[in-house]
Design a protein around this motif. Sequence first.
Motif, mmCIF file in Angstrom:
data_model
loop_
_atom_site.group_PDB
_atom_site.id
_atom_site.type_symbol
_atom_site.label_atom_id
_atom_site.label_comp_id
_atom_site.label_asym_id
_atom_site.label_seq_id
_atom_site.Cartn_x
_atom_site.Cartn_y
_atom_site.Cartn_z
ATOM 1 N N GLN A 17 0.838 -1.204 0.000
ATOM 2 C CA GLN A 17 0.000 0.000 0.000
ATOM 3 C C GLN A 17 0.872 1.253 0.000
ATOM 4 O O GLN A 17 0.634 2.185 -0.752
ATOM 5 C CB GLN A 17 -0.928 0.000 1.221
ATOM 6 N N SER A 20 2.440 1.719 -3.367
ATOM 7 C CA SER A 20 1.489 1.954 -4.459
ATOM 8 C C SER A 20 1.231 3.428 -4.714
ATOM 9 O O SER A 20 0.861 3.815 -5.819
ATOM 10 C CB SER A 20 0.153 1.252 -4.158
ATOM 11 N N HIS A 30 -9.080 -1.210 -4.640
ATOM 12 C CA HIS A 30 -8.379 -1.732 -5.820
ATOM 13 C C HIS A 30 -7.989 -3.194 -5.639
ATOM 14 O O HIS A 30 -7.921 -3.962 -6.610
ATOM 15 C CB HIS A 30 -7.134 -0.880 -6.095
ATOM 16 N N ASN A 31 -7.744 -3.611 -4.385
ATOM 17 C CA ASN A 31 -7.287 -4.975 -4.110
ATOM 18 C C ASN A 31 -8.333 -5.849 -3.417
ATOM 19 O O ASN A 31 -7.997 -6.932 -2.917
ATOM 20 C CB ASN A 31 -6.005 -4.926 -3.259
#
Length: 102
Positions: A17, A20, A30-31
């Motif tokens: 994170q 990113s 997003h995940n």
Amino acid sequence: MLKSKKEQHWQRIFQLQTESGLNKLQFCKHNNISVSTFYAWATKLSSQPPKRTNKQKVIPLIFPETKSVQHLTLTLANSYQFSFPASLEPSKLQQFLSVLSA
């Protein structure tokens, strides 16, 4: 998954994170990670004392030996005192004395 494996898994997720560039909410969406689970693990791992992987190393500090500086003290009849380092060259002391006697 074993406890330490879960901790390693979540530590890796927190690292991903951070790398990113996404904020936590964006990263979780997003995940497909539950935001509440993300924060629960963040709290859990931050409250644990960090595991020590390396033993502390002792690094000796070595200070140069300090020598006390010895002085020569010259006291004149008029109570003036002059102090010189004991390492003063005799010729320099002689020059000083010749100036005083002039």
